[in-house]
Motif scaffolding. Structure first.
Motif, PDB file in Angstrom:
ATOM      1  N   GLY A   1      16.126  30.631  11.868  1.00 31.07           N
ATOM      2  CA  GLY A   1      14.791  31.484  12.133  1.00 31.07           C
ATOM      3  C   GLY A   1      13.765  31.554  13.701  1.00 31.07           C
ATOM      4  N   ILE A   2      14.624  29.565  13.928  1.00 31.01           N
ATOM      5  CA  ILE A   2      13.683  28.584  14.603  1.00 31.01           C
ATOM      6  C   ILE A   2      13.337  29.662  15.866  1.00 31.01           C
ATOM      7  N   ALA A   3      14.630  30.035  16.626  1.00 31.72           N
ATOM      8  CA  ALA A   3      14.476  30.277  17.641  1.00 31.72           C
ATOM      9  C   ALA A   3      14.019  31.866  17.727  1.00 31.72           C
ATOM     10  N   THR A   4      13.772  32.834  16.902  1.00 27.47           N
ATOM     11  CA  THR A   4      12.513  34.096  16.829  1.00 27.47           C
ATOM     12  C   THR A   4      11.388  33.385  16.882  1.00 27.47           C
ATOM     13  N   ASP A   5      10.825  32.100  15.734  1.00 24.90           N
ATOM     14  CA  ASP A   5       9.833  31.633  15.576  1.00 24.90           C
ATOM     15  C   ASP A   5       9.298  30.677  17.416  1.00 24.90           C
TER      16      ASP A   5
ATOM     17  N   MET B   1       7.902  25.857   5.729  1.00 24.61           N
ATOM     18  CA  MET B   1       8.524  25.256   6.858  1.00 24.61           C
ATOM     19  C   MET B   1       7.603  25.501   8.204  1.00 24.61           C
ATOM     20  N   THR B   2       6.815  25.007   8.837  1.00 23.04           N
ATOM     21  CA  THR B   2       6.580  25.234  10.354  1.00 23.04           C
ATOM     22  C   THR B   2       7.351  25.135  11.588  1.00 23.04           C
ATOM     23  N   THR B   3       6.958  25.386  12.681  1.00 20.15           N
ATOM     24  CA  THR B   3       7.863  25.592  13.557  1.00 20.15           C
ATOM     25  C   THR B   3       6.683  25.337  14.943  1.00 20.15           C
ATOM     26  N   THR B   4       6.803  24.137  15.909  1.00 18.72           N
ATOM     27  CA  THR B   4       5.696  24.187  16.247  1.00 18.72           C
ATOM     28  C   THR B   4       6.724  23.498  18.356  1.00 18.72           C
ATOM     29  N   LEU B   5       5.573  23.854  18.877  1.00 17.39           N
ATOM     30  CA  LEU B   5       6.147  23.465  20.621  1.00 17.39           C
ATOM     31  C   LEU B   5       5.590  22.948  21.013  1.00 17.39           C
ATOM     32  N   ARG B   6       5.859  21.736  21.693  1.00 12.92           N
ATOM     33  CA  ARG B   6       5.734  19.945  23.026  1.00 12.92           C
ATOM     34  C   ARG B   6       6.017  20.123  23.698  1.00 12.92           C
ATOM     35  N   PRO B   7       5.218  19.590  25.049  1.00 18.05           N
ATOM     36  CA  PRO B   7       6.207  19.258  25.894  1.00 18.05           C
ATOM     37  C   PRO B   7       7.267  18.159  25.676  1.00 18.05           C
ATOM     38  N   VAL B   8       8.149  18.599  26.643  1.00 14.07           N
ATOM     39  CA  VAL B   8      10.295  18.023  26.611  1.00 14.07           C
ATOM     40  C   VAL B   8       9.429  16.404  26.657  1.00 14.07           C
TER      41      VAL B   8
ATOM     42  N   GLY C   1       7.931  18.376  12.528  1.00 16.46           N
ATOM     43  CA  GLY C   1       7.668  17.223  13.056  1.00 16.46           C
ATOM     44  C   GLY C   1       9.075  16.898  13.862  1.00 16.46           C
ATOM     45  N   VAL C   2      10.313  17.714  13.337  1.00 18.02           N
ATOM     46  CA  VAL C   2      11.998  17.112  13.627  1.00 18.02           C
ATOM     47  C   VAL C   2      11.969  18.077  14.914  1.00 18.02           C
ATOM     48  N   LEU C   3      12.773  17.636  16.542  1.00 22.19           N
ATOM     49  CA  LEU C   3      13.122  17.873  17.412  1.00 22.19           C
ATOM     50  C   LEU C   3      14.813  18.860  16.774  1.00 22.19           C
TER      51      LEU C   3
END
Length: 157
Positions: free
Chosen positions: A93-97, A1-8, A64-66
């Motif tokens: 583990g999402i918050a840590t990533d 699973m991949t965690t990414t950041l993008r603008p809100v 790809g899911v918020l």
């Protein structure tokens, strides 16, 4: 699973508002808006956050899911971090990533994180990302309806 950041984006607001109204999330975060169910206050806050160039506010996506948000902002001269994850995804583990990704793109140091003493999960997230406890503070916590102790953590490197 991949965690990414993008603008809100505007279309994120309904989900973000719903998560920030979750009673368990409010209790864990403790230091929330006075009335988390006030949509007008939420929208005003989102507008202020998204238009302030000094605030690094990111949506968190997992495959790809918020699934949350993470941000860095300055309060009383200190650069602080914050995060919020959809309660349906706690413990993944999402918050840590997300915090690791934010820390990598945030150049300012030191960074500070704060968490209610009773929020051991948030403390673990900060510590996994290299933050160390440097003190305690307390204040009125709307989320628990009482004075609440909080830990202050710091990241120097």
């Amino acid at each position: 699973m991949t965690t990414t950041l993008r603008p809100v984006r505007d279309e994120d607001h309904d989900a973000l508002f719903a998560w920030q109204c979750d009673p368990a999330g409010i209790r864990m975060a403790a230091f929330t808006r006075e009335d988390p169910s006030d949509r007008a206050a939420f929208d005003a806050h989102q507008h202020r956050v998204r238009t302030d160039p000094a605030i690094r506010h990111r949506a968190v996506e997992r495959d790809g899911v918020l699934v949350g948000t993470v941000a860095a902002f300055t309060m009383e001269g200190d650069r602080e971090v914050t995060y919020w994850v959809d309660p349906a995804h706690w413990g993944e583990g999402i918050a840590t990533d997300a915090l690791r990704l934010l820390v990598a793109e945030e150049p300012e140091r030191p960074l500070f994180g704060r968490t209610a003493v009773h929020n051991t999960g948030s403390r673990r997230v900060l510590e996994k990302c290299g933050f160390v406890v440097v003190g305690e503070d307390s204040g009125w916590a709307h989320g628990v309806g009482a004075q609440t102790a909080e830990l202050v953590l710091r990241l120097d490197a």
